[in-house]
Design a protein around this motif. Structure first.
Motif, PDB file in Angstrom:
ATOM      1  N   UNK A  57      63.098  19.933  51.064  1.00 21.20           N
ATOM      2  CA  UNK A  57      63.192  21.228  51.161  1.00 21.20           C
ATOM      3  C   UNK A  57      64.806  21.658  50.825  1.00 21.20           C
ATOM      4  N   UNK A  58      65.849  20.534  51.246  1.00 19.25           N
ATOM      5  CA  UNK A  58      67.086  20.667  50.938  1.00 19.25           C
ATOM      6  C   UNK A  58      67.286  20.066  49.391  1.00 19.25           C
ATOM      7  N   UNK A  59      66.040  19.484  48.754  1.00 22.47           N
ATOM      8  CA  UNK A  59      66.494  18.847  47.499  1.00 22.47           C
ATOM      9  C   UNK A  59      67.538  17.936  47.592  1.00 22.47           C
ATOM     10  N   UNK A  60      67.432  16.703  48.432  1.00 25.19           N
ATOM     11  CA  UNK A  60      68.296  15.812  48.484  1.00 25.19           C
ATOM     12  C   UNK A  60      67.334  14.569  48.969  1.00 25.19           C
ATOM     13  N   UNK A  61      68.019  13.346  48.921  1.00 29.48           N
ATOM     14  CA  UNK A  61      67.279  12.243  49.181  1.00 29.48           C
ATOM     15  C   UNK A  61      67.322  12.184  50.688  1.00 29.48           C
ATOM     16  N   UNK A  62      66.245  11.603  51.306  1.00 30.73           N
ATOM     17  CA  UNK A  62      66.328  11.533  52.975  1.00 30.73           C
ATOM     18  C   UNK A  62      67.336  10.537  53.478  1.00 30.73           C
ATOM     19  N   UNK A  63      67.875   9.648  52.655  1.00 35.32           N
ATOM     20  CA  UNK A  63      68.829   8.784  53.327  1.00 35.32           C
ATOM     21  C   UNK A  63      70.197   9.725  53.624  1.00 35.32           C
ATOM     22  N   UNK A  64      70.472  10.735  52.794  1.00 35.34           N
ATOM     23  CA  UNK A  64      71.586  11.603  53.295  1.00 35.34           C
ATOM     24  C   UNK A  64      71.392  12.110  54.667  1.00 35.34           C
ATOM     25  N   UNK A  65      70.094  12.269  55.306  1.00 38.12           N
ATOM     26  CA  UNK A  65      70.059  12.918  56.381  1.00 38.12           C
ATOM     27  C   UNK A  65      70.328  11.823  57.607  1.00 38.12           C
TER      28      UNK A  65
END
Length: 81
Positions: A57-65
């Motif tokens: 939903x944020x259009x990012x790679x999950x590792x960024x979280x």
């Protein structure tokens, strides 16, 4: 700092960077705004499935979280004072 807190900090920072409200992000991720708020406060843990939905939903790679910012060494802290 535990992983829940790292994710809470990163989620809030990334959501704000995208200019999204909790309600907008929750809708895009198919979650309730209340649940998303709980994740942002580190009150609840997100499953890897939820982590993936939020990242998408944020259009990012999950590792960024879940990537913790490197802690500053004592020398770096003293230089920044």
């Amino acid at each position: 700092m535990d992983l829940k807190e790292v994710m809470a900090i990163n989620l809030r920072r990334l959501r704000h960077a995208k200019g999204m409200t909790q309600e907008e992000l929750a809708e895009r991720a198919g979650l309730s705004a209340r649940y998303l708020g709980g994740i942002e406060r580190a009150d609840v843990s997100a499953s890897v499935t939820v982590l993936g939905r939020i990242a998408e939903a944020l259009e990012i790679d999950a590792t960024e979280l879940v990537h913790a910012a490197p802690s500053k060494s004592g020398k770096e802290r003293r230089q920044n004072l």
